[in-house]
Design an enzyme around this catalytic site. Structure first.
Site, PDB file in Angstrom:
ATOM      1  CE  LYS A 153      -2.080   2.564   3.135  1.00 30.15           C
ATOM      2  NZ  LYS A 153      -2.114   3.867   2.459  1.00 30.15           N
ATOM      3  CD  GLU A 167      14.375   1.794   7.850  1.00 30.90           C
ATOM      4  OE1 GLU A 167      14.867   2.834   8.325  1.00 30.90           O
ATOM      5  OE2 GLU A 167      14.964   0.713   7.854  1.00 30.90           O
ATOM      6  CB  CYS A 187      13.153  10.256   6.777  1.00 28.27           C
ATOM      7  SG  CYS A 187      13.930   9.193   5.556  1.00 28.27           S
ATOM      8  CD  GLU A 224       9.806  13.393  11.142  1.00 25.19           C
ATOM      9  OE1 GLU A 224       8.756  12.826  11.487  1.00 25.19           O
ATOM     10  OE2 GLU A 224      10.630  12.893  10.355  1.00 25.19           O
TER      11      GLU A 224
END
Ligand code: NDP
Length: 480
Positions: free
Chosen positions: A173, A248, A282, A383
């Site tokens: 997905k 991750e 990232c 973040e």
């Protein structure tokens, strides 16, 4: 346009006939409908994958490798179309999709097509005991791959290529925010001769389609890239079923810039590591720590360079910063600029939304540089995942190492110095899965890729990915 599921080698509509809207971030307009799949669609994808598994897992490495190389070739042939699709769907500059995203998607297939032919089982002879052990590395069965929106085809294929190279079949997905290139990949796989059911792509939302993959009793492993909160949720859902997990997750990566570095190279690379892909990688270095003796000079020079970045329509050749991926993400990133102001941060450049002529409803934001005075402030700890960086001076190596390690994340770090002793000391002490010295985003696909702390569990890349997608079985033979 309709973005359909790809199940058992065919494009199919979602069983519920439910659809989501797909936006073009550069214009703010809806341009496609996406299949809003549910657990029943996932079940169909699983059945196709299960059916395809015996033959695919017993196919020769030569056959698998040949098909993967063909997929890589076709991606290369369709570079321009795929790059245009990526830029339209994600808002990233077309130049970036042409030079990074799509070439890397092709490289992922080519790399694992070769890697699988070099992957071997180990043998351990117990000398003097007439015993031989060998380790069989067998594919797991049907595995799930779930990827985010920032590097859509790049990260989608980074999971799928090793999974199918190792003999698994896949239910995958992509993010519902950027499904277009994954949709186009289905046709490429068919053209390349990938047998039906080896790769099945289900579109839809994370909490419904994604969750159905994670919760599926017979999907043996989940390879996930995305946010830390989602990763935590997936780990919780999958734990009672003892699934293999590769996670991750997010990052808040530091740059440690020492006065003895190659200044011009550092400056140029730091602009890139701050704002490439609108800061939505990232691995972007969102915390910049600069040695005090060069801090003022860096501040001036860095801001001067950032001012030159052109925010604009992704399809203009001279655009450096495109649109953010969605309206809600733009609002989230912009809210951090307000938080910074409240926390006493000083906006050195940027901070405002941008109206691009002809694209007035697109999601544009200025690249933003914030000087912060306390490394524990929220903009320095959380973040943001957008074109926003913080800068702060430091006096000693010990001080900067403490600040670099003071966040919950540990994905990557970049060190700028010409001192080899310092390079070694910091590389060992810094809490990160990837350390770059005098470079950034320099990737050899054989190396282990992943993070520590809240940035994830497990490693992708090279044989690490092939080990993840296989189960080791030791066979111990006693002979006379
Ligand atoms: P999300 O965690 O929101 O989503 C990632 C993927 O997971 C999407 O496909 C999403 O679907 C899906 N998903 C969401 N909820 C669930 C669920 N309950 N079960 C299963 N799947 C689910 O991340 P973003 O897409 O917002 O991506 C940005 C994040 O990814 C950042 O934190 C970034 O740091 C991280 N990232 C990490 C990388 C790494 O290698 N460590 C590389 C790139 C990004 P949908 O979008 O349709 O909701």
């Amino acid at each position: 346009m309709k973005i359909l599921n790809y199940i058992n080698g065919e494009y199919v509509e979602p069983l519920s006939d439910n659809w989501l809207e797909n936006y073009n971030p550069s214009t703010g307009e809806v341009y496609a409908k996406i299949a809003n799949s549910n657990a029943e669609d996932v079940e169909n994808a699983y059945k196709a994958a299960k059916e395809a598994f015996p033959e695919w897992s017993n196919s020769t490495l030569e056959k698998r490798s040949r098909i993967l190389i063909k997929i890589a070739d076709l991606i290369e042939e369709q570079l321009v179309d795929l790059a245009q699709a990526e830029a339209k769907d994600n808002g990233k500059p077309l130049s970036l999709a042409l030079s990074v995203d799509i070439p890397r998607a092709s490289a992922n297939f080519r790399f694992f097509a070769n890697a699988i032919t070099q992957f071997s089982s180990e043998a351990h002879e117990s000398t003097g005991l007439n015993t031989m052990n060998f380790t069989l590395r067998q594919p797991l069965g049907v595995v799930g791959c779930i990827s985010p929106w920032n590097l859509p085809l790049y990260l989608f294929t980074w999971k799928i290529a090793p999974a199918i190279a190792a003999g698994n079949t896949v239910v995958a997905k992509p993010s519902e925010v950027t499904p277009l290139t994954a949709f186009l990949l289905g046709e490429i796989c068919t053209k390349a001769g990938l047998p039906k059911g080896v790769l099945n792509i289900v579109h839809g939302t994370g909490p419904t389609a994604g969750q159905a993959i994670v919760e599926h009793k017979h999907i043996k492993a989940i390879s996930f890239t995305g946010g830390t909160k989602t990763g935590e949720h997936i780990a919780r859902s999958a734990a009672p079923m003892f699934k293999k997990l590769s996670l991750e997750l997010g990052g808040k990566n530091p740059n440690l810039i020492f006065a003895d570095c190659d200044y011009n190279k550092m400056l140029e690379t730091t602009v890139r590591s701050s704002f490439a892909n609108q800061g939505q990688i990232c691995l972007c270095g969102s915390r910049i720590f600069v040695e005090k003796s060069i801090f003022e000079k860096f501040k001036t020079d860095f801001v001067e360079k950032v001012k030159q970045l052109k925010v604009g329509n992704p399809f203009d050749a001279d655009t450096n910063v495109g649109a953010l991926v969605s309206k809600s993400h733009l609002e989230k990133v912009a809210s951090y600029i307000e938080i910074a102001k409240k926390e006493g941060g000083k906006i050195l450049y940027g901070g405002n939304k941008v109206t691009v002529k002809g694209f007035e409803n697109g999601y544009y934001l200025e690249p933003t540089v914030i000087e912060v005075f306390d490394d524990k402030c929220r903009v320095n700890q959380e973040e943001i995942f957008g074109p926003v960086v913080t800068i702060m001076p430091f006096k000693t190596e010990e001080e900067v190492l403490n600040m670099a390690n003071s966040v919950k994340y540990g994905l990557s770090a970049t060190i700028w110095t010409t001192n080899i002793n310092r390079t070694m000391r910091i590389s060992k002490e810094i809490e990160a899965g990837i350390v770059w010295v005098n470079t950034w985003l320099n990737r050899d696909l054989r190396t282990p890729f992943g993070g520590v702390k809240d940035s994830g569990v497990g490693r992708e890349g090279g044989f690490d990915a092939l080990r993840f997608f296989t189960e080791a079985k030791n066979v111990c033979i006693k002979y006379e």
